[in-house]
Write a protein that holds these residues in place. Structure first.
Motif, PDB file in Angstrom:
ATOM      1  N   ASN A 188       9.693 -17.847 -19.050  1.00  0.00           N
ATOM      2  CA  ASN A 188       8.309 -17.989 -18.599  1.00  0.00           C
ATOM      3  C   ASN A 188       8.011 -16.872 -17.601  1.00  0.00           C
ATOM      4  OD1 ASN A 188       5.852 -18.735 -17.464  1.00  0.00           O
ATOM      5  ND2 ASN A 188       6.350 -20.921 -17.428  1.00  0.00           N
ATOM      6  N   PRO A 189       7.083 -15.955 -17.917  1.00  0.00           N
ATOM      7  CA  PRO A 189       6.819 -14.807 -17.029  1.00  0.00           C
ATOM      8  C   PRO A 189       6.250 -15.202 -15.678  1.00  0.00           C
ATOM      9  CG  PRO A 189       5.184 -14.914 -18.794  1.00  0.00           C
ATOM     10  CD  PRO A 189       6.241 -15.915 -19.137  1.00  0.00           C
ATOM     11  N   ALA A 190       5.822 -16.450 -15.515  1.00  0.00           N
ATOM     12  CA  ALA A 190       5.282 -16.883 -14.227  1.00  0.00           C
ATOM     13  C   ALA A 190       6.366 -17.065 -13.181  1.00  0.00           C
ATOM     14  CB  ALA A 190       4.506 -18.195 -14.408  1.00  0.00           C
ATOM     15  N   TYR A 191       7.632 -17.059 -13.620  1.00  0.00           N
ATOM     16  CA  TYR A 191       8.739 -17.262 -12.698  1.00  0.00           C
ATOM     17  C   TYR A 191       9.476 -15.950 -12.466  1.00  0.00           C
ATOM     18  CZ  TYR A 191       8.125 -22.300 -13.167  1.00  0.00           C
ATOM     19  OH  TYR A 191       7.609 -23.570 -13.145  1.00  0.00           O
ATOM     20  N   PRO A 192       9.917 -15.707 -11.228  1.00  0.00           N
ATOM     21  CA  PRO A 192      10.618 -14.450 -10.931  1.00  0.00           C
ATOM     22  C   PRO A 192      12.037 -14.457 -11.472  1.00  0.00           C
ATOM     23  CG  PRO A 192      10.624 -15.865  -8.999  1.00  0.00           C
ATOM     24  CD  PRO A 192       9.764 -16.558 -10.031  1.00  0.00           C
ATOM     25  N   GLY A 193      12.606 -13.266 -11.614  1.00  0.00           N
ATOM     26  CA  GLY A 193      13.992 -13.118 -12.026  1.00  0.00           C
ATOM     27  C   GLY A 193      14.800 -12.440 -10.939  1.00  0.00           C
ATOM     28  N   TRP A 194      16.087 -12.299 -11.201  1.00  0.00           N
ATOM     29  CA  TRP A 194      16.974 -11.629 -10.249  1.00  0.00           C
ATOM     30  C   TRP A 194      17.722 -10.519 -10.992  1.00  0.00           C
ATOM     31  CZ3 TRP A 194      16.695 -16.975 -10.775  1.00  0.00           C
ATOM     32  CH2 TRP A 194      16.121 -17.652  -9.696  1.00  0.00           C
ATOM     33  N   PRO A 195      17.291  -9.275 -10.817  1.00  0.00           N
ATOM     34  CA  PRO A 195      17.972  -8.162 -11.506  1.00  0.00           C
ATOM     35  C   PRO A 195      19.217  -7.705 -10.746  1.00  0.00           C
ATOM     36  CG  PRO A 195      16.092  -7.334 -10.271  1.00  0.00           C
ATOM     37  CD  PRO A 195      16.082  -8.834 -10.096  1.00  0.00           C
ATOM     38  N   ASP A 196      20.094  -7.045 -11.463  1.00  0.00           N
ATOM     39  CA  ASP A 196      21.241  -6.360 -10.870  1.00  0.00           C
ATOM     40  C   ASP A 196      22.103  -7.264  -9.991  1.00  0.00           C
ATOM     41  OD1 ASP A 196      20.366  -3.983 -12.096  1.00  0.00           O
ATOM     42  OD2 ASP A 196      19.003  -3.603 -10.424  1.00  0.00           O
TER      43      ASP A 196
END
Length: 216
Positions: A188-196
């Protein structure tokens, strides 16, 4: 005829699951030789209704599989029960070690389980999805089959259940082999992610290999 089919089905289940006669006899409150005599000697001729019901629930099969009258004999024989745990992924906190209680079992064909999961049957569990962070792939209330035998040691791109600060979450992981990092994402693009992220800092519970939801 149903008694004979039920006896053969019980013998097959015992062999497939690695159970022992004495333990199953104690499960139904009988003497240790009861189940062995039933299978090997045909005595008693048929299982008592209460005994059959306990054994069917234990193995996760229909009572018809163990010779219940008035139903097709052999139905459900050989299925493998997978525990449905009373925990949520994405909003639930607490342990996830296969000892949680609450949801009973769902029985699957062993050959099908071998196709979809890499872990042993005793490393499989079913839990619920809570929230919409993985929509549309996974919806709130979906049941997911989690393979705890397919976790950090075999990590690759896919959907996993993670433990973050004591809470279970279900997220999509994407590996970056060059940088030796991974990204934790929500569908869901409304939620942030955690890269790297450092893979060593992520506690992977297991890989999500199957999902089911109620329609309507």
């Amino acid at each position: 005829m149903a008694e004979v089919d039920g006896r053969a089905a019980l013998a097959r289940l015992i062999k497939e699951r690695g159970e022992d006669y004495a333990g199953l006899s104690r499960l139904i409150g009988r003497n240790p030789a009861y189940i062995q005599q039933f299978i090997k000697r045909g005595s008693p001729r048929r299982l008592a209704e209460a005994d059959r019901r306990i054994l069917a629930r234990y193995f996760g099969v229909e009572e018809a599989a163990l010779g219940a009258p008035g139903a097709e004999p052999g139905a459900g024989a050989g299925l493998r029960p997978v525990p449905r745990l009373d925990v949520d992924a994405a909003a639930g906190a607490g342990a996830f070690d296969g000892d949680e209680q609450g949801g009973g079992h769902i029985a699957f064909d062993p050959a099908w389980l071998r196709r979809v999961a890499r872990g042993a049957p005793d490393q499989l569990s079913i839990i619920r999805v809570a929230g919409d962070s993985m929509a549309p792939t996974l919806a709130d209330g979906d049941d997911i089959l989690v393979d705890r035998g397919d976790a950090a040691a075999r990590l690759r791109d896919g959907i996993y259940v993670l433990r973050i600060e004591g809470a279970l979450v279900v997220k999509r992981l994407a590996l970056n082999p060059a940088a030796r990092t991974l990204s934790i994402r929500s569908d869901n693009p409304a939620y942030p992610g955690w890269p790297d992220c450092d893979p060593a800092a992520v506690e992977v519970v297991g890989r999500v290999v199957w999902a089911a939801r109620r329609i309507g």
